[in-house]
Design an enzyme around this catalytic site. Sequence first.
Site, PDB file in Angstrom:
ATOM      1  N   LEU A   1       0.862  -1.174   0.000  1.00  0.00           N
ATOM      2  CA  LEU A   1       0.000   0.000   0.000  1.00  0.00           C
ATOM      3  C   LEU A   1       0.900   1.226   0.000  1.00  0.00           C
ATOM      4  O   LEU A   1       1.996   1.201   0.569  1.00  0.00           O
ATOM      5  CB  LEU A   1      -0.899   0.020   1.239  1.00  0.00           C
ATOM      6  CG  LEU A   1      -2.042  -0.994   1.297  1.00  0.00           C
ATOM      7  CD1 LEU A   1      -2.637  -1.037   2.700  1.00  0.00           C
ATOM      8  CD2 LEU A   1      -3.124  -0.666   0.267  1.00  0.00           C
ATOM      9  N   ASP A   2       0.446   2.313  -0.619  1.00  0.00           N
ATOM     10  CA  ASP A   2       1.217   3.544  -0.573  1.00  0.00           C
ATOM     11  C   ASP A   2       1.233   4.097   0.846  1.00  0.00           C
ATOM     12  O   ASP A   2       0.412   3.724   1.691  1.00  0.00           O
ATOM     13  CB  ASP A   2       0.625   4.578  -1.535  1.00  0.00           C
ATOM     14  CG  ASP A   2       0.868   4.218  -2.993  1.00  0.00           C
ATOM     15  OD1 ASP A   2       1.925   3.618  -3.288  1.00  0.00           O
ATOM     16  OD2 ASP A   2       0.011   4.537  -3.832  1.00  0.00           O
ATOM     17  N   ALA A   3       2.176   5.020   1.099  1.00  0.00           N
ATOM     18  CA  ALA A   3       2.358   5.544   2.444  1.00  0.00           C
ATOM     19  C   ALA A   3       1.083   6.156   3.007  1.00  0.00           C
ATOM     20  O   ALA A   3       0.808   6.058   4.204  1.00  0.00           O
ATOM     21  CB  ALA A   3       3.483   6.577   2.444  1.00  0.00           C
TER      22      ALA A   3
ATOM     23  N   GLU B   1      -1.999   5.307   2.217  1.00  0.00           N
ATOM     24  CA  GLU B   1      -3.121   4.378   2.145  1.00  0.00           C
ATOM     25  C   GLU B   1      -3.110   3.449   3.355  1.00  0.00           C
ATOM     26  O   GLU B   1      -2.053   3.090   3.864  1.00  0.00           O
ATOM     27  CB  GLU B   1      -3.045   3.543   0.861  1.00  0.00           C
ATOM     28  CG  GLU B   1      -3.153   4.369  -0.404  1.00  0.00           C
ATOM     29  CD  GLU B   1      -2.961   3.538  -1.662  1.00  0.00           C
ATOM     30  OE1 GLU B   1      -3.284   4.050  -2.741  1.00  0.00           O
ATOM     31  OE2 GLU B   1      -2.490   2.385  -1.561  1.00  0.00           O
TER      32      GLU B   1
END
Length: 253
Positions: free
Chosen positions: A129-131, A133
């Site tokens: 997951l992105d930072a 998210e």
Amino acid sequence: MGASTPHGLAKESPRLAKRVSEIATCSRREADEWIENGWVSVDGEVITRLGARVNPKARIEIKDAADKHPSESVTILFNKPSHPVVAGSAGERDDAVALIRPDNLWAEDGTIFRFQARHLRGLALAGKLDADEGGLLVFTQEGSVARRLTGRDARLEKEYHVHIEGELSSAGLERLRHGLSLDKVKLLRAQVSWLNEQKLRFVLHESRKRQIQGMCEQVGLRVTEIKRVRIGSVSLGKLAVGQWRYLRADERF
């Protein structure tokens, strides 16, 4: 205490765990476990130090206890906050050592597992997951699970709950479902529906970097929060933010 690795070995000498895995046709994780348990000897001497290297011609023996010992392969679900968990010079870390600890094991975990250090060995993150998210992260020791989640042909549904700002017309909603492209590549059909006035439900069959943000920007929306709540048939359920649990026996990816 096991004997030390013989002196004078060339740097390219193989690791003991690699030789054990070749001889016994087992995983490297299992080989490490057998070595730690004192079930492996080299030229008659028990070696318990992980990372030990051996002469390629050494006589390696494995006790029968190793075959009788069931090796636990675990898969772990973690509910990631929608911000970096561990920050530092290397940035955010989505690795097991940083996130999976005895103190943040979900109190309602009802599986048969009891946390052991070996559950962290070879534990790979399957699907980042992105930072900014949050939601479901999966760590696994099972190569087959990792391939189903991240392989080239992985098509497991991934469900996200997305807070948005802006106005979305019915035509814009249809565009989110089908017809958009990212980086000149047409996106697969998605399921998109309203959860409430400020939150959308996305179900995707692909994992493009910042895909939801890019889709929303194309229809005039700004994303303020993304949470992944399900992968395939496995969902977060009541798992608290910042806590983890083991995959149950009745759950499959």
